[in-house]
Every structure is written in structure tokens, then in C-alpha cells.
Write a protein that holds these residues in place. Structure first.
Motif, PDB file in Angstrom:
ATOM      1  N   PHE A 177       0.618  -0.952  -0.212  1.00 60.00           N
ATOM      2  CA  PHE A 177       0.390  -0.268  -0.142  1.00 60.00           C
ATOM      3  C   PHE A 177       0.889   1.190  -0.286  1.00 60.00           C
ATOM      4  CE2 PHE A 177      -2.701  -3.243   1.555  1.00 60.00           C
ATOM      5  CZ  PHE A 177      -4.209  -2.792   0.655  1.00 60.00           C
ATOM      6  N   LEU A 178       0.308   2.175  -0.975  1.00 64.48           N
ATOM      7  CA  LEU A 178       1.620   3.385  -0.799  1.00 64.48           C
ATOM      8  C   LEU A 178       0.444   4.626  -0.132  1.00 64.48           C
ATOM      9  CD1 LEU A 178       3.363   4.998  -1.586  1.00 64.48           C
ATOM     10  CD2 LEU A 178       2.448   5.494  -4.219  1.00 64.48           C
ATOM     11  N   LEU A 179       0.830   5.570   0.080  1.00 67.87           N
ATOM     12  CA  LEU A 179      -0.288   6.158   1.299  1.00 67.87           C
ATOM     13  C   LEU A 179       1.067   7.640   1.302  1.00 67.87           C
ATOM     14  CD1 LEU A 179      -2.345   7.574   3.666  1.00 67.87           C
ATOM     15  CD2 LEU A 179      -0.378   7.576   5.397  1.00 67.87           C
ATOM     16  N   SER A 239      -4.047   9.948   0.346  1.00 68.62           N
ATOM     17  CA  SER A 239      -4.924   8.843  -0.343  1.00 68.62           C
ATOM     18  C   SER A 239      -4.008   7.815  -0.574  1.00 68.62           C
ATOM     19  CB  SER A 239      -4.705   9.432  -2.201  1.00 68.62           C
ATOM     20  OG  SER A 239      -3.128   9.694  -2.440  1.00 68.62           O
ATOM     21  N   LEU A 240      -4.644   6.604   0.080  1.00 65.31           N
ATOM     22  CA  LEU A 240      -4.609   5.044  -0.386  1.00 65.31           C
ATOM     23  C   LEU A 240      -4.267   4.719  -1.614  1.00 65.31           C
ATOM     24  CD1 LEU A 240      -3.411   3.409   1.830  1.00 65.31           C
ATOM     25  CD2 LEU A 240      -4.905   2.118   2.375  1.00 65.31           C
ATOM     26  N   ILE A 241      -3.119   3.833  -2.115  1.00 67.81           N
ATOM     27  CA  ILE A 241      -3.103   3.359  -3.551  1.00 67.81           C
ATOM     28  C   ILE A 241      -2.596   2.044  -3.110  1.00 67.81           C
ATOM     29  CG2 ILE A 241      -2.263   3.679  -6.004  1.00 67.81           C
ATOM     30  CD1 ILE A 241      -1.722   6.470  -5.173  1.00 67.81           C
ATOM     31  N   VAL A 242      -3.276   1.332  -4.333  1.00 71.58           N
ATOM     32  CA  VAL A 242      -2.429  -0.145  -4.424  1.00 71.58           C
ATOM     33  C   VAL A 242      -3.109  -1.081  -5.120  1.00 71.58           C
ATOM     34  CG1 VAL A 242      -4.731  -1.145  -3.992  1.00 71.58           C
ATOM     35  CG2 VAL A 242      -2.088  -2.811  -2.609  1.00 71.58           C
ATOM     36  N   LEU A 243      -2.341  -2.082  -5.847  1.00 74.43           N
ATOM     37  CA  LEU A 243      -2.667  -2.377  -6.967  1.00 74.43           C
ATOM     38  C   LEU A 243      -4.065  -3.229  -6.659  1.00 74.43           C
ATOM     39  CD1 LEU A 243      -1.502  -3.257  -9.322  1.00 74.43           C
ATOM     40  CD2 LEU A 243      -0.594  -5.230  -8.793  1.00 74.43           C
TER      41      LEU A 243
END
Length: 450
Positions: A177-179, A239-243
Motif C-alpha cells: 500500500f502507498l500512502l 490518498s491510499l493507493i494499491v494494486l
């Protein structure tokens, strides 16, 4: 889309309208920049813009240089249906008087906002926003990190020290997860958020253990570009980004506005739990593909090793066959050469037989009696005129069946070799008398091949 915040107030509605006006003005300016880049060739500009694969909005005023090492950003889904959105709101008008005042001032605020946007648009036509030129994205990120440490101390989450594109690609590759945090230091809420929420030990431990953390200031070109990409409305912004399953990086959660540490952890934890199963599924599928790939590589290695062994066997077999063929060819050549030598020798013997003079009588004068001992032990006797060349002695020995084909003539006293073989330089060797052979002499025929 799940909205976990409260209903938007009139003030927020006004801000949204203002933001949409700004977006429209900046979009017009961006279109002007793109058209100027393509010298107002609308067809080329539209074709190239639609063919762009990057998710980042095409708002750069200059094309990317060939030596740019910024990695290409993977595909992004900014608005999935199940996205978690949490927007904090300030208190709206309270009571009848405040609502009347708000309603009375709304046309003036809207008029002021419209005029301000028009003036800003006209200004940007001649003086473009310098933040649109991203020249050093990593430098922008490092500048924010250093300023954050100076302003708020060393108790903070571990920052990702790279560009936004690099962070996205690393999160995709590592299935993490990328914050993303976008900071506006001109707003008081952003400063309060950093000091009281982002530097909270519980938040620091949670972020460091759960996600990659990337942050930047929107006053820098890199931060401004990301804010335009993610379409930020309110700061502070997370924002929380994930595949996700469609193999694209997805913004699964948005948190806008001031939020305390406990609420932030609760919102992030919920978003992570909801999407963890999808990440686990992708991780298993990736592991399965990697295992299949490794198995195929092992099978390929075994196949190529077997193929190489077979090729080596064939090569050795061909090499052995080639050696045999070369040996046979050499034998045939040697046999042919030997036959040629035999034929030449027989021809030489035939010619020599004709040249040998008749044997003088026993009572003839000026004769020399030669007794030859051949390799077999037999003795041959022959008389020659002592004034004739020794080549006739050579011809006699050469033509006799008891003598070898390759030979030399020796004498015991004085010990030495009798040079009787005619050559091109000396076709007529000395006579018998010239080498001291007189009357009766015993000579020995030596086989040179013995």
C-alpha cells in the motif's frame, strides 16, 4: 463510492464551485500550451494527447527531454466504485442570522470568485504557472522532507525518498500500500495536521509497519503535478493507493481535511482490511506465475543441457568420423605416393639396365673386381672397367633383385662411403680408379631403411 464524512455545508459547496472554475481555467490554459507546442495543429495535438499512456495530466509546458530518467507511471484508477472517501467539514452557519448573512453574501462571493478566476486566467496566458515545469521531482521531494524535519522534528513516518512515479512503481512491484500526503504550508490546518497527527507516535508506527509513505509540498512542481493528477479538493490530503485485480494502481481511499490521529488510523486500517484480500490474491497469483516461470526455466535449462550433451556427442562422433576419414585419406595418399615412387623406381631401374655396360672379360686389362656383400649376407661379384664412372656400380646394385632400393655403398679400408649415386649437379661420379678402387675390392651394400 463510500462517503464516510458529513454532508457538505454551503461554504464547501462554494469552495467546490470555486475549484471547478479554477479547474476549467487551468484546463483552458493547458489546452493553449499543448496547441502552442504543436504550432496550433489541432489534429496532431489531439492524436498525440489521446495516445499518451501516462496517467499524469499533460500540463507540462515543455516536452520530456530524451535524457529524462523518470520511470513511466503505470495505469491508474482514480475513482473506483468502492473507494473510501472521508472529507472533514468546518461548522456551517448557525442560526437564522448567520444563514441570512450567508445567503446575502453568496452572490457577491460568487461574483468576486468569477472575476478573480477570469483575471487569473488572463494572467496565466502570459505568465504560466512555474509549477507546471517539473525539472527535478526527486529534488522537490527531498526539499519537503528536509523542511518537514526542520519544522516538526525527527519523529515522523519514514518518507519515500524518490519521485511519485518511482513510489508508484515500487509499490506495484512490491505489492504494498502507498500512502500519499500532499502538503500546503499556506494553510493552518496542514501545519496542525503535521504537528499533531502525522508526528503522533501511534500514526508513525502504523504507517511504518503498514505502508510506503510518500509526501510532497504542492508549492513545488512535483507536488503540484501530483495534486492535479489525483484531483485534490481540500488540504491536508491523503490518498491510499494499491494494486488491484485489473493490474492497475487504484486510489482505494481519500482523506481530505484535518483529521486526528485515532480517526486517521481507523480510516486507513479499514481501507487496508477491505483491500488486503485483493492484494493477497494478486500476490498468490504472482507467486504462482513466478513458480511456473521458474519451473519453465528449469525445464528449459534441463532441455538445453540435454540438447547440448546430444550436440556434444554428435560433435565428438563427427570429429571421430572426420579423424578416421582423414587417416584413411592420408593412407590412400601415402599408398598413392608409394605407388608413384615404385613406378618411378621401376622406370629408373629399366633405364639403368640399358645403361649398364657389358662385364669385361676376366683377363681384360684395366678391370677391377668388385665383391659386394648385400644385407641378406649373400655375395655378388662383378667386373668393371676401372676408368668408367662409379654410376655403373650404382646401376648394377639398383637393378639387382638381392639389393635394397634405398642403399649406400661402404668400404672397410679405408673406412668410408663410396659416392656412386649420380645427381643433377654431378651426373657422372668419379671413376673406380679415381677413388682408389683397383684390382679386387670388397664393398658392402647398406640398407638405408633398415
Amino acid at each position: 463510492m463510500e462517503d464516510d464524512g458529513v454532508d457538505l455545508s454551503g461554504e464547501q459547496v462554494e469552495k467546490l464551485i470555486h475549484f471547478q472554475d479554477l479547474t476549467m481555467i487551468e484546463d483552458l490554459h493547458r489546452c493553449k500550451v499543448i496547441l502552442e507546442r504543436y504550432q496550433w495543429n489541432i489534429e496532431s495535438a489531439v492524436t498525440d494527447t489521446l495516445n499518451e499512456r501516462d496517467v499524469v495530466d499533460a500540463h507540462f509546458t515543455t516536452p520530456v527531454q530524451p535524457n529524462n530518467t523518470e520511470p513511466r507511471m503505470p495505469s491508474m484508477n482514480l475513482t473506483p466504485r468502492d473507494q473510501h472517501v472521508y472529507v472533514t467539514t468546518s461548522s456551517g452557519p448557525q442560526g437564522v442570522v448567520q444563514w441570512i448573512s450567508y445567503a446575502f453574501m453568496l452572490p457577491f462571493r460568487y461574483f468576486f470568485t468569477t472575476v478573480f478566476n477570469i483575471l487569473k486566467f488572463a494572467y496565466r496566458l502570459f505568465w504560466p504557472d512555474p509549477r507546471q515545469n517539473v525539472t527535478d521531482p526527486v529534488g522537490d521531494v527531498m526539499a519537503f522532507i528536509n523542511k518537514f524535519k526542520d519544522d516538526f522534528g525527527n519523529t515522523h513516518p519514514v518518507f519515500y525518498q524518490g519521485s511519485y512515479s518511482q513510489a508508484i512503481n515500487d509499490a506495484k512491484r512490491e505489492l504494498r500500500f502507498l500512502l500519499v500526503y500532499l502538503h500546503d504550508d499556506s494553510l493552518r490546518n496542514s501545519m496542525v495536521f503535521c504537528r499533531e497527527t502525522l508526528c503522533n507516535p501511534n500514526v508513525v508506527n502504523f504507517i511504518n509497519s503498514k505502508v510506503l509513505f510518500w509526501a510532497c509540498n504542492v508549492s513545488s512542481p512535483e507536488g503540484y503535478r501530483v495534486s492535479r493528477t489525483i484531483r485534490v479538493i481540500k488540504y491536508p490530503f491523503l490518498s491510499l493507493i494499491v494494486l488491484r485485480e485489473n493490474n492497475s494502481m487504484t486510489v482505494v481511499a481519500r482523506i481530505e481535511g484535518l483529521v486526528d490521529s485515532q480517526e486517521l488510523i481507523r480510516r486507513l486500517q479499514r481501507a487496508i482490511e477491505v483491500n488486503e484480500q485483493a492484494v493477497t490474491s494478486i500476490r498468490r497469483e504472482r507467486e504462482r506465475r513466478n513458480a511456473d516461470k521458474e519451473l519453465r526455466e528449469q525445464q528449459d535449462q534441463a532441455y538445453y543441457a540435454s540438447l547440448k550433451a546430444d550436440q556434444e556427442k554428435d560433435r565428438k562422433k563427427q570429429e571421430a568420423q572426420r579423424i578416421i576419414e582423414e587417416q584413411e585419406l592420408e593412407k590412400r595418399e601415402q599408398a598413392a605416393a608409394s605407388n608413384r615412387l615404385l613406378m618411378e623406381l621401376e622406370k629408373e631401374k629399366d633405364e639403368a639396365r640399358v645403361l649398364i655396360p657389358p662385364e669385361p672379360p676376366a683377363n681384360a686389362e684395366d678391370t677391377v673386381r668388385i665383391i659386394l656383400t648385400v644385407p641378406s649376407g649373400a655375395h655378388l661379384e662383378r667386373r668393371f672397367n676401372k676408368h668408367t664412372s662409379l654410376k655403373y656400380l650404382y646401376y648394377f646394385i639398383l637393378c639387382h633383385e638381392s639389393c635394397p632400393d634405398d642403399f649406400k655403398v661402404l668400404m672397410n679400408f679405408p673406412k668410408g662411403e663410396i659416392c656412386c649415386i649420380p645427381t643433377k649437379d654431378g651426373p657422372d661420379p668419379p671413376t673406380f680408379s679415381e677413388v682408389g678402387l683397383d684390382k679386387s675390392v670388397r664393398l658392402f651394400v647398406h640398407d638405408n631403411q633398415a
